[in-house]
Design an enzyme around this catalytic site. Structure first.
Site, PDB file in Angstrom:
ATOM      1  N   ARG A  64       0.825  -1.221   0.000  1.00 30.69           N
ATOM      2  CA  ARG A  64       0.000   0.000   0.000  1.00 30.69           C
ATOM      3  C   ARG A  64       0.847   1.254   0.000  1.00 30.69           C
ATOM      4  NH1 ARG A  64      -2.536  -3.608   3.073  1.00 30.69           N
ATOM      5  NH2 ARG A  64      -1.438  -2.902   4.923  1.00 30.69           N
ATOM      6  N   GLU A 101       3.209  -6.163  13.624  1.00 29.56           N
ATOM      7  CA  GLU A 101       2.099  -6.212  14.585  1.00 29.56           C
ATOM      8  C   GLU A 101       1.478  -7.610  14.535  1.00 29.56           C
ATOM      9  OE1 GLU A 101      -1.079  -3.502  13.664  1.00 29.56           O
ATOM     10  OE2 GLU A 101      -1.960  -3.644  15.662  1.00 29.56           O
TER      11      GLU A 101
HETATM   12  P1  AMP Z   1       4.453  -2.049  11.666  1.00 30.71           P
HETATM   13  O1  AMP Z   1       5.716  -2.653  11.173  1.00 30.71           O
HETATM   14  O2  AMP Z   1       3.867  -2.772  12.815  1.00 30.71           O
HETATM   15  O3  AMP Z   1       4.601  -0.551  11.954  1.00 30.71           O
HETATM   16  O4  AMP Z   1       3.381  -2.217  10.523  1.00 30.71           O
HETATM   17  C1  AMP Z   1       3.423  -1.401   9.451  1.00 30.71           C
HETATM   18  C2  AMP Z   1       2.836  -2.007   8.214  1.00 30.71           C
HETATM   19  O5  AMP Z   1       1.851  -3.019   8.466  1.00 30.71           O
HETATM   20  C3  AMP Z   1       2.192  -0.893   7.489  1.00 30.71           C
HETATM   21  O6  AMP Z   1       2.926  -0.715   6.293  1.00 30.71           O
HETATM   22  C4  AMP Z   1       0.779  -1.318   7.236  1.00 30.71           C
HETATM   23  O7  AMP Z   1       0.633  -1.539   5.866  1.00 30.71           O
HETATM   24  C5  AMP Z   1       0.575  -2.621   7.982  1.00 30.71           C
HETATM   25  N1  AMP Z   1      -0.305  -2.521   9.152  1.00 30.71           N
HETATM   26  C6  AMP Z   1       0.016  -2.804  10.432  1.00 30.71           C
HETATM   27  N2  AMP Z   1      -1.008  -2.656  11.244  1.00 30.71           N
HETATM   28  C7  AMP Z   1      -2.034  -2.241  10.490  1.00 30.71           C
HETATM   29  C8  AMP Z   1      -3.396  -1.891  10.761  1.00 30.71           C
HETATM   30  N3  AMP Z   1      -3.920  -1.958  12.003  1.00 30.71           N
HETATM   31  N4  AMP Z   1      -4.165  -1.505   9.733  1.00 30.71           N
HETATM   32  C9  AMP Z   1      -3.642  -1.439   8.468  1.00 30.71           C
HETATM   33  N5  AMP Z   1      -2.392  -1.758   8.164  1.00 30.71           N
HETATM   34  C10 AMP Z   1      -1.578  -2.153   9.145  1.00 30.71           C
END
Ligand code: AMP
Length: 177
Positions: A64, A101
């Protein structure tokens, strides 16, 4: 960007509970893409955070992040650099593994995508735990690039992802939850 316009964008984010796994509230940005005026407003807001920084490349993260980062790069006359999931880039790569996450991941960048000393900015859709952005920052730094800043359309403030991001990098979250 005025708070009224940011409120318009906030209203377009669709919360999808328990996707892709139980307990995750997924921030669905597709309603901002499918409406021409909203998509333009979104890119306007992102561009405002990068304009004047003097960067020559915008880094976007699979998948995205590509949508937003490429549009911002086009507006600013910058190059676009894709950071992709493992095994997708055809040329020589640098790679970093990190925790998400939900689950874990490895991302890669082409070894010649950023030149030593080049100023770049990272644009992504969501800052959650910060693992992805921190890994992307490490990739840029390994190539000798200077990461001037990062902009996230959505920042999940309750996960405190900023704590993983490198110091001295300008961080902007447009819609903070
Ligand atoms: P993080 O590495 O945990 O900061 O996750 C970042 C990536 O995971 C982002 O590029 C988002 O595309 C996706 N992502 C993580 N959590 C969500 C969420 N709650 N909603 C949408 N996309 C998420």
């Amino acid at each position: 960007m005025s708070s009224t316009r940011l409120d318009t964008l906030r209203a377009a984010v669709r919360d999808v509970p328990d996707f892709p796994s139980p307990g995750i509230v997924f921030k669905d940005i597709t309603p901002m893409l499918s409406d021409g005026a909203l998509f333009k407003l979104t890119i306007d807001a992102l561009v405002e955070t990068v304009a004047g920084s003097g960067v020559t490349k915008i880094v976007g993260i699979d998948a995205r992040g590509f949508i937003f980062a490429a549009a911002v790069a086009d507006r600013l006359g910058c190059g676009f650099v894709p950071v992709r999931k493992k095994g997708k880039l055809p040329w020589k790569t640098e790679g970093v593994s990190y925790d998400l996450e939900y689950g874990s991941n490895k991302i890669e960048i082409h070894a010649d995508a950023v030149l030593p000393g080049e100023r770049v900015w990272l644009v992504d859709d969501v800052l959650a735990t910060g693992g992805t952005a921190a890994a992307a920052a490490e990739l840029v730094q390994r190539l000798g690039g200077v990461l001037a800043g990062m902009t996230f359309l959505i920042e999940l403030g309750f996960l405190d992802g900023r704590k993983l991001l490198p110091e001295g990098v300008d961080v902007a979250g447009l819609l903070v939850y």
